[in-house]
Design a protein around this motif. Structure first.
Motif, PDB file in Angstrom:
ATOM      1  N   ASP A  86     -32.688  33.221  16.424  1.00  0.00           N
ATOM      2  CA  ASP A  86     -31.428  33.124  17.169  1.00  0.00           C
ATOM      3  C   ASP A  86     -31.674  32.292  18.438  1.00  0.00           C
ATOM      4  O   ASP A  86     -32.546  32.619  19.240  1.00  0.00           O
ATOM      5  N   HIS A  87     -30.904  31.228  18.586  1.00  0.00           N
ATOM      6  CA  HIS A  87     -31.082  30.292  19.698  1.00  0.00           C
ATOM      7  C   HIS A  87     -30.926  30.968  21.077  1.00  0.00           C
ATOM      8  O   HIS A  87     -31.694  30.684  22.004  1.00  0.00           O
ATOM      9  N   VAL A  88     -29.955  31.858  21.179  1.00  0.00           N
ATOM     10  CA  VAL A  88     -29.693  32.506  22.474  1.00  0.00           C
ATOM     11  C   VAL A  88     -30.843  33.459  22.827  1.00  0.00           C
ATOM     12  O   VAL A  88     -31.287  33.510  23.984  1.00  0.00           O
ATOM     13  N   ALA A 110     -33.832  33.056  21.834  1.00  0.00           N
ATOM     14  CA  ALA A 110     -34.975  32.193  22.181  1.00  0.00           C
ATOM     15  C   ALA A 110     -34.889  31.747  23.639  1.00  0.00           C
ATOM     16  O   ALA A 110     -35.891  31.757  24.365  1.00  0.00           O
ATOM     17  N   HIS A 111     -33.681  31.382  24.109  1.00  0.00           N
ATOM     18  CA  HIS A 111     -33.517  31.043  25.535  1.00  0.00           C
ATOM     19  C   HIS A 111     -33.852  32.258  26.405  1.00  0.00           C
ATOM     20  O   HIS A 111     -34.508  32.135  27.441  1.00  0.00           O
ATOM     21  N   ALA A 112     -33.387  33.436  25.980  1.00  0.00           N
ATOM     22  CA  ALA A 112     -33.592  34.653  26.781  1.00  0.00           C
ATOM     23  C   ALA A 112     -35.076  34.953  26.956  1.00  0.00           C
ATOM     24  O   ALA A 112     -35.507  35.349  28.041  1.00  0.00           O
ATOM     25  N   VAL A 137     -28.120  30.944  30.569  1.00  0.00           N
ATOM     26  CA  VAL A 137     -27.127  30.003  31.078  1.00  0.00           C
ATOM     27  C   VAL A 137     -27.342  28.625  30.464  1.00  0.00           C
ATOM     28  O   VAL A 137     -28.285  27.922  30.814  1.00  0.00           O
ATOM     29  N   SER A 138     -26.467  28.256  29.542  1.00  0.00           N
ATOM     30  CA  SER A 138     -26.645  26.950  28.908  1.00  0.00           C
ATOM     31  C   SER A 138     -25.297  26.253  28.766  1.00  0.00           C
ATOM     32  O   SER A 138     -24.302  26.688  29.344  1.00  0.00           O
ATOM     33  N   GLY A 139     -25.293  25.179  27.977  1.00  0.00           N
ATOM     34  CA  GLY A 139     -24.041  24.450  27.775  1.00  0.00           C
ATOM     35  C   GLY A 139     -23.101  25.195  26.845  1.00  0.00           C
ATOM     36  O   GLY A 139     -21.887  25.048  26.922  1.00  0.00           O
ATOM     37  N   THR A 198     -33.926  23.475  28.913  1.00  0.00           N
ATOM     38  CA  THR A 198     -33.048  22.816  27.935  1.00  0.00           C
ATOM     39  C   THR A 198     -33.680  22.961  26.547  1.00  0.00           C
ATOM     40  O   THR A 198     -34.854  23.283  26.412  1.00  0.00           O
ATOM     41  N   ASP A 199     -32.873  22.726  25.521  1.00  0.00           N
ATOM     42  CA  ASP A 199     -33.286  23.019  24.148  1.00  0.00           C
ATOM     43  C   ASP A 199     -34.628  22.382  23.791  1.00  0.00           C
ATOM     44  O   ASP A 199     -34.859  21.203  24.083  1.00  0.00           O
ATOM     45  N   ASN A 200     -35.488  23.164  23.158  1.00  0.00           N
ATOM     46  CA  ASN A 200     -36.825  22.679  22.817  1.00  0.00           C
ATOM     47  C   ASN A 200     -37.404  23.490  21.668  1.00  0.00           C
ATOM     48  O   ASN A 200     -36.908  24.573  21.346  1.00  0.00           O
TER      49      ASN A 200
HETATM   50 ZN    ZN Z   1     -29.641  25.964  24.158  1.00  0.00          ZN
END
Ligand code: ZN
Ligand code: KG4
Length: 338
Positions: A111-113, A115-117, A136-138, A308-310
């Motif tokens: 899950d992308h979110v 992964a950011h968390a 907090v992303s786009g 940012t996305d990676n």
């Molecule tokens: Zn993202």
């Protein structure tokens, strides 16, 4: 040694990273599509999907080469399968599943979110939990209580625009370019954050939800005049634009930091994690650090490269899941929503 390849294509970055034992980022290759979407002042899904198709093989190959890792040395392959633009998600997911099948490796859909968390944990064997996470992303702005790896609780989310989306839209109103976040961050340094009175939307007394559409409209009317949507931009001096950037940023940061502290107070947890594209923002980082220090709250900001996305953050979550036995069957598909 566990070596995980992480692939990310949920929006407009084609990315792949290789992570060893969850700690060492051996490579993190990101092909941004900013130049392709700039003239449209936002991501065009069809263009994004086509660019992912062209680039995915090259990016994965480069990530493996830079990491100096051969397919036989890979332990598992992870890819984002949700949420995001469906055509984009499918490219990275299909590439990852194909490699997992061809090389006979376990696959982990992430899950992308999430992964950011967890991205502030990159470099740590275990993410620093329990924590309040601000993502907090786009595409997303939310607060989550991460009690343990397996147990999380949504605390609040945006009711309209995401914070990064607000940055991008304000940059569009001021015709500054795309993506707006880094440009506004830079211009704000030369502006006065008190020059323009802009609203802070706190919502209900205890609410941990966000709303950023009001501030975007306030900027629009400040630029063009009340109720007007055009005609004002040409009259703005460069200093006035910098003042608008600084004032907008101050308002957004006030709310993001204020709500995070509110979540800390409500949950009783003493640790905060911040990830996502907007977590790269210099004002947000400085203010969050200052307020957490004052209250002796432990702050874990994602390193700027992992905001940012990676692919590294996908590999990190993939590894956390893999070592807990959470592998995904290859018939999994992509899901655009959470
Ligand atoms: Zn993202
Ligand atoms: O996490 P991300 O790469 O993609 C999504 O998952 O959405 O975030 C991209 C967002 C964009 O809206 C961009 O303007 C914003 O992050 N951003 C920033 C900064 N760098 C990127 N916003 C504020 N300040 C920055 N320095």
């Amino acid at each position: 040694m566990d070596v995980v390849l992480g692939i990310e294509t949920s929006c407009d970055e084609t990315a792949a990273g290789v992570l060893a034992n969850g700690k060492d980022v051996l490579s993190n290759v990101v092909a941004s599509q900013n130049d392709l979407h700039a003239q449209f002042r936002g991501v065009v899904p069809e263009i994004a999907s086509r660019a992912h198709i062209e680039r995915i093989t090259l990016i994965v190959r480069e990530a493996l080469e830079r990491a100096d890792v051969k397919p036989e040395q890979i332990t598992a392959i992870a890819a984002t399968n949700r949420p995001g633009l469906i055509g984009c998600l499918l490219i990275g997911l299909t590439a990852a599943k194909t490699l997992a099948w061809a090389w006979g490796k376990p696959f982990v859909a992430v899950d992308h979110v999430q992964a950011h968390a967890l991205s502030p944990g990159i470099g740590m064997e275990e993410p620093p939990l329990p924590a309040v996470a601000l993502i907090v992303s786009g595409g997303h702005t939310s607060l989550m209580l991460l009690k343990s790896f397996a147990e999380s609780q949504p605390l609040g989310k945006t009711r309209d625009d995401a914070a990064g989306e607000a940055y991008d839209k304000v940059a569009s109103i001021l015709a500054l370019g795309y993506p707006g976040g880094p440009i506004i961050d830079r211009l704000a340094k030369g502006g006065n954050p008190k020059a323009v009175a802009l609203p802070r939307t706190w919502l209900e007394r205890d609410s941990l939800d966000f709303s950023f559409s009001g501030i975007k409209t306030a900027v629009l009317y400040h630029v063009h005049g009340p109720g007007k949507t055009s005609g004002g931009l040409e009259k703005l001096s460069e200093q006035h634009k910098a003042d608008i950037c600084a004032s907008f940023q101050a308002a957004v940061v006030d709310v993001l930091v204020g709500k995070t502290l509110r979540a800390v107070q409500q949950s009783g947890v003493r640790s905060v994690m911040v990830g996502g594209g907007v977590a790269a923002n210099s004002a947000l980082r400085a203010r969050m650090q200052e307020e957490c220090d004052k209250r002796r709250i432990q702050l874990h900001l994602a390193q700027r490269t992992y905001c940012t996305d990676n692919g590294a953050m996908i590999a990190y979550l993939g590894w956390q899941m893999y070592k807990r036995g959470m592998v995904t069957p290859l018939d999994v598909t992509a899901t655009p929503t959470l």
